[in-house]
Design an enzyme around this catalytic site. Structure first.
Site, PDB file in Angstrom:
ATOM      1  N   GLU A  77      -3.921  -3.215  -2.304  1.00  0.00           N
ATOM      2  CA  GLU A  77      -2.542  -3.098  -2.314  1.00  0.00           C
ATOM      3  C   GLU A  77      -2.132  -2.281  -1.157  1.00  0.00           C
ATOM      4  O   GLU A  77      -2.189  -0.854  -1.219  1.00  0.00           O
ATOM      5  CB  GLU A  77      -2.204  -2.580  -3.855  1.00  0.00           C
ATOM      6  CG  GLU A  77      -2.513  -3.445  -4.922  1.00  0.00           C
ATOM      7  CD  GLU A  77      -1.640  -4.686  -5.003  1.00  0.00           C
ATOM      8  OE1 GLU A  77      -0.534  -4.492  -4.465  1.00  0.00           O
ATOM      9  OE2 GLU A  77      -2.037  -5.546  -5.754  1.00  0.00           O
ATOM     10  N   CYS A 119       5.824   2.159  -1.006  1.00  0.00           N
ATOM     11  CA  CYS A 119       5.445   0.769  -0.530  1.00  0.00           C
ATOM     12  C   CYS A 119       6.700  -0.056  -0.600  1.00  0.00           C
ATOM     13  O   CYS A 119       6.706  -0.879   0.053  1.00  0.00           O
ATOM     14  CB  CYS A 119       4.245   0.272  -1.005  1.00  0.00           C
ATOM     15  SG  CYS A 119       4.186   0.084  -2.976  1.00  0.00           S
TER      16      CYS A 119
HETATM   17  P1  NAD Z   1      -4.728   6.167   2.813  1.00  0.00           P
HETATM   18  O1  NAD Z   1      -5.233   4.756   2.814  1.00  0.00           O
HETATM   19  O2  NAD Z   1      -4.830   7.297   3.804  1.00  0.00           O
HETATM   20  O3  NAD Z   1      -5.742   6.543   1.524  1.00  0.00           O
HETATM   21  C1  NAD Z   1      -5.659   6.045   0.163  1.00  0.00           C
HETATM   22  C2  NAD Z   1      -6.804   6.526  -0.449  1.00  0.00           C
HETATM   23  O4  NAD Z   1      -8.183   5.805   0.371  1.00  0.00           O
HETATM   24  C3  NAD Z   1      -6.940   7.905  -0.748  1.00  0.00           C
HETATM   25  O5  NAD Z   1      -7.801   8.224  -2.013  1.00  0.00           O
HETATM   26  C4  NAD Z   1      -8.135   8.245   0.512  1.00  0.00           C
HETATM   27  O6  NAD Z   1      -8.911   9.482   0.202  1.00  0.00           O
HETATM   28  C5  NAD Z   1      -8.941   6.854   0.443  1.00  0.00           C
HETATM   29  N1  NAD Z   1      -9.629   6.526   1.605  1.00  0.00           N
HETATM   30  C6  NAD Z   1      -9.232   7.135   2.977  1.00  0.00           C
HETATM   31  N2  NAD Z   1     -10.253   6.573   3.899  1.00  0.00           N
HETATM   32  C7  NAD Z   1     -11.349   5.884   3.103  1.00  0.00           C
HETATM   33  C8  NAD Z   1     -12.359   4.984   3.189  1.00  0.00           C
HETATM   34  N3  NAD Z   1     -12.629   4.926   4.717  1.00  0.00           N
HETATM   35  N4  NAD Z   1     -13.191   4.349   2.360  1.00  0.00           N
HETATM   36  C9  NAD Z   1     -12.579   4.291   0.957  1.00  0.00           C
HETATM   37  N5  NAD Z   1     -11.537   5.395   0.790  1.00  0.00           N
HETATM   38  C10 NAD Z   1     -10.839   6.020   1.896  1.00  0.00           C
HETATM   39  O7  NAD Z   1      -3.302   6.048   2.097  1.00  0.00           O
HETATM   40  P2  NAD Z   1      -2.289   7.130   1.467  1.00  0.00           P
HETATM   41  O8  NAD Z   1      -1.820   7.806   2.881  1.00  0.00           O
HETATM   42  O9  NAD Z   1      -2.788   7.902   0.580  1.00  0.00           O
HETATM   43  O10 NAD Z   1      -1.196   6.077   1.044  1.00  0.00           O
HETATM   44  C11 NAD Z   1       0.066   5.664   1.687  1.00  0.00           C
HETATM   45  C12 NAD Z   1      -0.060   4.122   2.022  1.00  0.00           C
HETATM   46  O11 NAD Z   1      -0.405   3.630   0.663  1.00  0.00           O
HETATM   47  C13 NAD Z   1       1.031   3.566   2.558  1.00  0.00           C
HETATM   48  O12 NAD Z   1       0.840   2.646   3.494  1.00  0.00           O
HETATM   49  C14 NAD Z   1       1.627   2.816   1.311  1.00  0.00           C
HETATM   50  O13 NAD Z   1       2.542   1.534   1.561  1.00  0.00           O
HETATM   51  C15 NAD Z   1       0.511   2.308   0.542  1.00  0.00           C
HETATM   52  N6  NAD Z   1       0.780   2.274  -0.933  1.00  0.00           N
HETATM   53  C16 NAD Z   1       0.743   1.020  -1.306  1.00  0.00           C
HETATM   54  C17 NAD Z   1       1.115   0.540  -2.693  1.00  0.00           C
HETATM   55  C18 NAD Z   1       1.014  -0.988  -3.325  1.00  0.00           C
HETATM   56  O14 NAD Z   1       1.131  -1.048  -4.293  1.00  0.00           O
HETATM   57  N7  NAD Z   1       1.215  -2.037  -2.053  1.00  0.00           N
HETATM   58  C19 NAD Z   1       1.436   1.600  -3.419  1.00  0.00           C
HETATM   59  C20 NAD Z   1       1.432   2.767  -2.941  1.00  0.00           C
HETATM   60  C21 NAD Z   1       1.023   3.165  -1.763  1.00  0.00           C
END
Ligand code: NAD
Length: 496
Positions: free
Chosen positions: A214, A248
């Site tokens: 997502e 998002c």
């Molecule tokens: P992010 O990708 O930086 O982090 C998300 C999660 O992934 C965190 O818990 C982080 O610690 C973890 N993470 C980071 N690197 C990783 C790796 N290499 N392996 C495994 N896990 C890892 O995203 P964010 O800044 O927390 O969130 C913002 C983004 O999320 C935006 O792009 C937004 O659009 C998206 N988002 C999408 C939805 C949806 O339903 N489509 C909902 C909410 C947010």
């Protein structure tokens, strides 16, 4: 937690899974409903924590995090058994010879949930509840920006008496998330950025771990000349600026018919100027702080680049000088096009670029001109046109005459194509993303004979199949002839 701690957690989750799966749906639901009651009881305290840790207004902590997840807990407690019930497949002519097929759904085993910070409660808890109801055990890593809200989830289930290791939360940054992906989960559900999604997909590819992604959005809103402009402008302002635009599904691009463009602009400017910005926990503010400096910096960079390239800032455009902290003013931009980063890339901040359009084909083309495709919003009173446009938009969800809303509906699927991800969450489709399917085929052997397609093969059997194919799928006279030849070959096969 280090890599070993994560492995231990996942191993424990595997050990706890069989007993959890063995419980009835009803019994699993009792734990979820108990956790729901505790969440409701403590909602004031939890809303304040969400607001303090994430920066969003208290109102949004209740309306966007707590209430939707309460609804989801109730919905999947009541409906999972029905949604995952055995599905009979109709086999047509094969049913006359005693063939039956059905699909059973059964849990993956251990589901790893990795979550972002923008809906620190409703996103991870929603995934956790669905996975648990489906019979999986769950290991969840909340965002490093919202660990305290992450802990709320484990507290809820601990008090609800959930058996040990059925649900575990562990804290850490991306490195810990990466450990989880490599720790032997049977399925990963990731919500977050495209870049991280790609890394996780590459890691999952090593052992072919199924994955739901997502990811981001760059959601367009199209406003037609016959839209209720008062409502549409309020929906745009709310859709772009709630949670400081860190959604998002935020309205990130607005296309307005040229006939109403000026009127729409003056409405959104005046409504945006009335927004009160301040600390989330204050009850009389509309827009809170952004959650993290790194996100504010990304937003600021996009806005500054747009200004340097000639964009017009109608309101906002900078940090709020009256407040100290991560307060970026709700910003409206015009004089931009699809070559601007602020129109192309996800902004994930309180910024609304607005552009005029002339004819509906142009609006559709502009809306679809994005690497993302999570949601799209249409505003207009002509329902024939609304439905026509909805069919042409590439998006996981098309919402007509509203914005942002549908993540709050547990019944409807959530997710989108292109860079917005793969798989779905919520609804029947989302629930089925958390289970494996098993096709069972039964043969009642009504003829009690060995089948003629079994060994040994022979020239007669080849003739038989050749003619059977023509008899079943051909047309006219050749079909009749083939039928005759088929019966002849069949007699020979029987005799031999
Ligand atoms: P992010 O990708 O930086 O982090 C998300 C999660 O992934 C965190 O818990 C982080 O610690 C973890 N993470 C980071 N690197 C990783 C790796 N290499 N392996 C495994 N896990 C890892 O995203 P964010 O800044 O927390 O969130 C913002 C983004 O999320 C935006 O792009 C937004 O659009 C998206 N988002 C999408 C939805 C949806 O339903 N489509 C909902 C909410 C947010």
């Amino acid at each position: 937690m280090n890599e070993n701690d994560v492995r231990v957690a996942v191993t424990k989750a595997h050990q706890a899974q069989a007993d959890w799966q063995a419980l009835s749906y009803k019994k699993r639901a009792t734990y979820i409903l108990k956790a729901k009651d505790i969440l409701l009881r403590d909602s004031d305290k939890i809303a304040a924590l969400i607001s303090k840790e994430n920066g969003k207004p208290l109102m949004e902590a209740f309306a966007h995090d707590i209430m939707p997840v309460l609804d989801l807990m109730l919905y999947f407690s009541k409906n999972t058994e029905k949604l995952l019930a055995r599905h009979k497949i109709h086999l047509g002519k094969w049913e006359f010879v005693g063939r039956r097929s059905y699909i059973d759904y059964y849990p993956y085993g251990v589901v790893g949930v990795i979550a972002p910070w923008n809906f620190p409660l409703s996103i991870p808890l929603g995934e956790v509840v669905m996975a648990l109801m489906a019979g999986n055990t769950v290991v969840c890593k909340p965002s490093e920006y919202t660990p305290l809200v992450g802990n709320v989830m484990s507290d809820l289930f601990k008090e609800a008496g959930l058996p040990n290791d059925v649900f575990q939360v562990f804290q850490g940054d991306g490195a810990v998330g990466a450990h989880l992906v490599g720790a032997g989960c049977d399925k990963i559900v990731f919500t977050g950025s495209v870049n991280t999604g790609k890394k996780i997909m590459a890691a999952c590819a090593k052992t072919l771990i199924p994955l739901t992604l997502e990811l981001g959005g760059k959601d367009p809103m199209i406003v037609f000349e016959d839209a209720d402009l008062d409502l549409a402008s309020s929906a745009a302002v709310w859709g772009a600026f709630c949670n400081s635009g860190q959604i998002c599904a935020s309205v990130e691009r607005v296309y307005v018919h040229k006939e109403v463009y000026d009127e729409f602009l003056s409405l959104i400017i005046s409504k945006t100027k009335q927004l009160r910005q301040g600390e989330g926990v204050s009850e009389s503010i509309d827009v809170g702080a952004m959650t993290a400096k790194m996100q504010l910096d990304k937003v600021n960079a996009q806005v500054q680049e747009a200004v340097q390239r000639g964009a017009n800032i109608l309101t906002g455009g900078c940090l709020n000088s009256k407040l100290s902290g991560l307060y970026f003013e709700p910003t409206i931009l015009t004089e931009v096009d699809h070559s601007f980063t602020v129109v192309k890339d996800e902004t994930f901040g309180p910024v609304m670029p607005v552009m005029p359009f002339d004819i509906e084909e142009q609006a559709v083309k502009l809306a679809n001109d994005s690497e993302y495709a999570l949601n799209a919003y249409i505003w207009g009173r002509d329902w024939v046109r609304n439905h026509r446009i909805a069919k042409k938009l590439i998006a996981g969800t098309v919402t007509i005459n509203d914005s942002v809303f549908t993540h709050a509906l547990p019944q409807t699927p959530w997710g989108g194509p292109k860079l917005s991800g793969m798989g779905r969450t919520h609804g029947e489709v989302g629930l089925k993303d958390l289970v494996r399917m098993r096709h069972v085929h039964e043969n009642e052997c009504v003829c009690k004979k060995k089948y003629f397609w079994w060994y040994p093969y022979s020239p007669e059997k080849i003739t038989l199949f050749k003619n059977l194919s023509i008899a079943m799928y051909g047309k006219g006279l050749p079909r009749l002839k083939a039928l005759f030849k088929y019966f002849k070959a069949m007699m020979k096969v029987r005799v031999s």
